[in-house]
Write a protein that holds these residues in place. Sequence first.
Motif, PDB file in Angstrom:
ATOM      1  N   GLU A 295      38.487  33.692  40.064  1.00  0.00           N
ATOM      2  CA  GLU A 295      38.554  34.938  39.308  1.00  0.00           C
ATOM      3  C   GLU A 295      39.890  35.630  39.501  1.00  0.00           C
ATOM      4  O   GLU A 295      40.485  36.145  38.537  1.00  0.00           O
ATOM      5  CB  GLU A 295      37.411  35.869  39.740  1.00  0.00           C
ATOM      6  CG  GLU A 295      36.013  35.376  39.418  1.00  0.00           C
ATOM      7  CD  GLU A 295      35.521  34.305  40.381  1.00  0.00           C
ATOM      8  OE1 GLU A 295      34.536  33.630  40.051  1.00  0.00           O
ATOM      9  OE2 GLU A 295      36.151  34.147  41.456  1.00  0.00           O
ATOM     10  N   LEU A 296      40.358  35.647  40.772  1.00  0.00           N
ATOM     11  CA  LEU A 296      41.653  36.262  41.051  1.00  0.00           C
ATOM     12  C   LEU A 296      42.785  35.502  40.376  1.00  0.00           C
ATOM     13  O   LEU A 296      43.706  36.099  39.804  1.00  0.00           O
ATOM     14  CB  LEU A 296      41.882  36.326  42.563  1.00  0.00           C
ATOM     15  CG  LEU A 296      43.143  37.053  43.040  1.00  0.00           C
ATOM     16  CD1 LEU A 296      43.067  38.531  42.709  1.00  0.00           C
ATOM     17  CD2 LEU A 296      43.328  36.857  44.547  1.00  0.00           C
ATOM     18  N   ALA A 297      42.717  34.184  40.412  1.00  0.00           N
ATOM     19  CA  ALA A 297      43.760  33.366  39.783  1.00  0.00           C
ATOM     20  C   ALA A 297      43.809  33.595  38.283  1.00  0.00           C
ATOM     21  O   ALA A 297      44.894  33.685  37.687  1.00  0.00           O
ATOM     22  CB  ALA A 297      43.505  31.894  40.097  1.00  0.00           C
ATOM     23  N   ALA A 308      46.500  30.931  50.447  1.00  0.00           N
ATOM     24  CA  ALA A 308      46.456  32.272  51.011  1.00  0.00           C
ATOM     25  C   ALA A 308      47.496  33.122  50.304  1.00  0.00           C
ATOM     26  O   ALA A 308      48.700  32.859  50.408  1.00  0.00           O
ATOM     27  CB  ALA A 308      46.712  32.233  52.511  1.00  0.00           C
ATOM     28  N   LEU A 309      47.040  34.120  49.584  1.00  0.00           N
ATOM     29  CA  LEU A 309      47.933  35.016  48.864  1.00  0.00           C
ATOM     30  C   LEU A 309      48.475  36.058  49.832  1.00  0.00           C
ATOM     31  O   LEU A 309      47.712  36.781  50.479  1.00  0.00           O
ATOM     32  CB  LEU A 309      47.195  35.698  47.717  1.00  0.00           C
ATOM     33  CG  LEU A 309      47.988  36.729  46.906  1.00  0.00           C
ATOM     34  CD1 LEU A 309      49.147  36.068  46.177  1.00  0.00           C
ATOM     35  CD2 LEU A 309      47.064  37.446  45.926  1.00  0.00           C
ATOM     36  N   ILE A 310      49.791  36.133  49.975  1.00  0.00           N
ATOM     37  CA  ILE A 310      50.410  37.080  50.896  1.00  0.00           C
ATOM     38  C   ILE A 310      50.364  38.466  50.281  1.00  0.00           C
ATOM     39  O   ILE A 310      50.981  38.733  49.249  1.00  0.00           O
ATOM     40  CB  ILE A 310      51.854  36.665  51.218  1.00  0.00           C
ATOM     41  CG1 ILE A 310      51.862  35.294  51.906  1.00  0.00           C
ATOM     42  CG2 ILE A 310      52.524  37.712  52.119  1.00  0.00           C
ATOM     43  CD1 ILE A 310      53.246  34.766  52.216  1.00  0.00           C
ATOM     44  N   ALA A 311      49.599  39.350  50.921  1.00  0.00           N
ATOM     45  CA  ALA A 311      49.450  40.716  50.416  1.00  0.00           C
ATOM     46  C   ALA A 311      50.417  41.676  51.079  1.00  0.00           C
ATOM     47  O   ALA A 311      50.718  42.741  50.533  1.00  0.00           O
ATOM     48  CB  ALA A 311      48.014  41.193  50.634  1.00  0.00           C
ATOM     49  N   GLY A 312      50.895  41.321  52.260  1.00  0.00           N
ATOM     50  CA  GLY A 312      51.832  42.185  52.977  1.00  0.00           C
ATOM     51  C   GLY A 312      52.603  41.398  54.008  1.00  0.00           C
ATOM     52  O   GLY A 312      52.126  40.376  54.519  1.00  0.00           O
ATOM     53  N   VAL A 313      53.804  41.866  54.311  1.00  0.00           N
ATOM     54  CA  VAL A 313      54.674  41.220  55.292  1.00  0.00           C
ATOM     55  C   VAL A 313      55.109  42.263  56.313  1.00  0.00           C
ATOM     56  O   VAL A 313      55.586  43.350  55.938  1.00  0.00           O
ATOM     57  CB  VAL A 313      55.914  40.584  54.622  1.00  0.00           C
ATOM     58  CG1 VAL A 313      56.814  39.926  55.663  1.00  0.00           C
ATOM     59  CG2 VAL A 313      55.490  39.569  53.570  1.00  0.00           C
ATOM     60  N   ALA A 322      62.227  35.228  57.504  1.00  0.00           N
ATOM     61  CA  ALA A 322      62.365  33.979  56.746  1.00  0.00           C
ATOM     62  C   ALA A 322      62.400  34.210  55.246  1.00  0.00           C
ATOM     63  O   ALA A 322      62.582  33.261  54.485  1.00  0.00           O
ATOM     64  CB  ALA A 322      61.233  33.030  57.114  1.00  0.00           C
ATOM     65  N   GLY A 323      62.204  35.446  54.800  1.00  0.00           N
ATOM     66  CA  GLY A 323      62.305  35.757  53.384  1.00  0.00           C
ATOM     67  C   GLY A 323      61.013  35.706  52.599  1.00  0.00           C
ATOM     68  O   GLY A 323      61.045  35.735  51.363  1.00  0.00           O
ATOM     69  N   LEU A 324      59.849  35.649  53.265  1.00  0.00           N
ATOM     70  CA  LEU A 324      58.591  35.654  52.528  1.00  0.00           C
ATOM     71  C   LEU A 324      58.345  37.026  51.917  1.00  0.00           C
ATOM     72  O   LEU A 324      58.720  38.060  52.504  1.00  0.00           O
ATOM     73  CB  LEU A 324      57.425  35.276  53.447  1.00  0.00           C
ATOM     74  CG  LEU A 324      57.110  33.765  53.541  1.00  0.00           C
ATOM     75  CD1 LEU A 324      58.255  33.014  54.191  1.00  0.00           C
ATOM     76  CD2 LEU A 324      55.807  33.535  54.316  1.00  0.00           C
ATOM     77  N   LEU A 325      57.709  37.043  50.753  1.00  0.00           N
ATOM     78  CA  LEU A 325      57.493  38.276  50.001  1.00  0.00           C
ATOM     79  C   LEU A 325      56.021  38.423  49.628  1.00  0.00           C
ATOM     80  O   LEU A 325      55.310  37.425  49.456  1.00  0.00           O
ATOM     81  CB  LEU A 325      58.339  38.271  48.722  1.00  0.00           C
ATOM     82  CG  LEU A 325      59.852  38.162  48.884  1.00  0.00           C
ATOM     83  CD1 LEU A 325      60.500  37.983  47.522  1.00  0.00           C
ATOM     84  CD2 LEU A 325      60.407  39.384  49.603  1.00  0.00           C
ATOM     85  N   PRO A 326      55.578  39.666  49.472  1.00  0.00           N
ATOM     86  CA  PRO A 326      54.217  39.862  48.937  1.00  0.00           C
ATOM     87  C   PRO A 326      54.102  39.226  47.560  1.00  0.00           C
ATOM     88  O   PRO A 326      55.001  39.339  46.728  1.00  0.00           O
ATOM     89  CB  PRO A 326      54.093  41.383  48.860  1.00  0.00           C
ATOM     90  CG  PRO A 326      55.046  41.907  49.885  1.00  0.00           C
ATOM     91  CD  PRO A 326      56.202  40.952  49.868  1.00  0.00           C
ATOM     92  N   GLY A 327      52.987  38.539  47.331  1.00  0.00           N
ATOM     93  CA  GLY A 327      52.785  37.814  46.084  1.00  0.00           C
ATOM     94  C   GLY A 327      53.014  36.326  46.219  1.00  0.00           C
ATOM     95  O   GLY A 327      52.569  35.547  45.364  1.00  0.00           O
ATOM     96  N   ASP A 328      53.719  35.920  47.285  1.00  0.00           N
ATOM     97  CA  ASP A 328      53.869  34.484  47.542  1.00  0.00           C
ATOM     98  C   ASP A 328      52.506  33.893  47.904  1.00  0.00           C
ATOM     99  O   ASP A 328      51.645  34.577  48.477  1.00  0.00           O
ATOM    100  CB  ASP A 328      54.853  34.226  48.692  1.00  0.00           C
ATOM    101  CG  ASP A 328      56.291  34.560  48.319  1.00  0.00           C
ATOM    102  OD1 ASP A 328      56.570  34.706  47.119  1.00  0.00           O
ATOM    103  OD2 ASP A 328      57.122  34.687  49.236  1.00  0.00           O
ATOM    104  N   ILE A 329      52.325  32.621  47.598  1.00  0.00           N
ATOM    105  CA  ILE A 329      51.078  31.931  47.926  1.00  0.00           C
ATOM    106  C   ILE A 329      51.390  30.836  48.935  1.00  0.00           C
ATOM    107  O   ILE A 329      52.178  29.926  48.650  1.00  0.00           O
ATOM    108  CB  ILE A 329      50.428  31.313  46.674  1.00  0.00           C
ATOM    109  CG1 ILE A 329      50.129  32.414  45.649  1.00  0.00           C
ATOM    110  CG2 ILE A 329      49.149  30.566  47.042  1.00  0.00           C
ATOM    111  CD1 ILE A 329      49.658  31.882  44.305  1.00  0.00           C
ATOM    112  N   LEU A 330      50.823  30.934  50.123  1.00  0.00           N
ATOM    113  CA  LEU A 330      51.054  29.953  51.179  1.00  0.00           C
ATOM    114  C   LEU A 330      50.169  28.735  50.930  1.00  0.00           C
ATOM    115  O   LEU A 330      48.943  28.851  50.829  1.00  0.00           O
ATOM    116  CB  LEU A 330      50.736  30.572  52.540  1.00  0.00           C
ATOM    117  CG  LEU A 330      51.375  29.944  53.779  1.00  0.00           C
ATOM    118  CD1 LEU A 330      52.892  29.905  53.650  1.00  0.00           C
ATOM    119  CD2 LEU A 330      50.959  30.714  55.023  1.00  0.00           C
ATOM    120  N   LEU A 331      50.812  27.554  50.837  1.00  0.00           N
ATOM    121  CA  LEU A 331      50.080  26.330  50.490  1.00  0.00           C
ATOM    122  C   LEU A 331      49.895  25.398  51.686  1.00  0.00           C
ATOM    123  O   LEU A 331      48.842  24.767  51.813  1.00  0.00           O
ATOM    124  CB  LEU A 331      50.813  25.595  49.368  1.00  0.00           C
ATOM    125  CG  LEU A 331      51.006  26.366  48.060  1.00  0.00           C
ATOM    126  CD1 LEU A 331      51.801  25.519  47.069  1.00  0.00           C
ATOM    127  CD2 LEU A 331      49.665  26.765  47.467  1.00  0.00           C
TER     128      LEU A 331
END
Length: 384
Positions: A295-297, A308-313, A322-331
């Motif tokens: 549903e979220l996708a 895992a959807l990154i909601a906050g860093v 390392a440059g990860l941002l909110p909205g990135d998806i960890l695979l």
Amino acid sequence: MRRYWLLFAQAVTVALALFMVVTAVRPDWVRALRVPAQGATVADSVQVRQAPLLAPTAGSYRDAAGRAIPSVVNILTSKSMGKNHPLLRDPFFRRFFGDRIPQQDQSSLGSGVIVSPDGYILTNNHVVEAADEIEVVLADGRKAPAVLVGTDPETDLAVIRIKLANLPAIVLGRAEQARVGDVVLAIGNPFGVGQTVTMGIISALGRTNLRINQFENFIQTDAAINFGNSGGALIDTNGNLLGINTAIYSQTGGSVGIGFAIPVSTAKTVMEAIIRQGRVVRGWIGIESQDITPELAQSFGLPVEEGALIAGVVEGGPAHRAGLLPGDILLTVAGKRITNTADMLNAVAELPPGKQARMTLMRRNRAHAVNIEVGVRPPPPRVR
């Protein structure tokens, strides 16, 4: 007359001979004819049949219980409440009563499992948390004070130690070989009634997202687990330890057939870390995440339906550097596929702090690989 006397003597002789033969061959016949002694009741003379000694039947788990019971202990804890009483911080109250508040001890009850002849005992963190004194009562009646070796609140495990000779350590089983439907026994001290064994089956494996602990991988069972069973043993039919009983799902406080145990594989890893360094050191990269659902996708047009959807860093943390941002998806994390937040937490926690770890993520429909220097997971805030 003499003839009759001879016949009588011969009859008596034959009768006595028969009686002696019967006494020797079938003594139970003679016992059945005995008259109760004077003063004895009829019940005293009743003969009962005792069943012969039999080997355990195929449906009995007496051997498994017998091997594990000596290793399961009762844990008594006490906490001094007087010094921390909230009224003592009230100036108005102290003006009249000062420091004359009596000390109050709060006792709690739980269970534990002896896992080493050296006196190490596994139990739950919530059983010994904030205790001022800990006492252990063995199944053979011996008692001993215990010292707290260390705790891991994020798995709700703790290690305590006693100093006694000839301690019966349990044999650790292989939780990874357990299957749904396997018969298991739960051993503990429910409601303080005394050591109790209950039976059930494994209802499910790998239960997560229960919001009981930070790191979850529970064995679910319908073996009755109640208040006081916490920290006790979940064993297989060979008497080997499969898990540490931890929690139940209940709306009444009693067992309704849904109990949870921490697998012995997790408990062993945590115990060894606590004994070796006093605490469990886990990897950390400083992100907040949430599961990706179909549903979220669909709602946000995400290119994948798992991860895992990154909601906050966390600013200044390893992921931020390392440059990860909110909205990135960890695979993936160090080559391990990530399907949800629980996978991400477990995979990151296993990484050695101070080392580089390679991770892949999805950003704007494109895959990226990054190297992150893993930090040390900060301890959870203490509950006062």
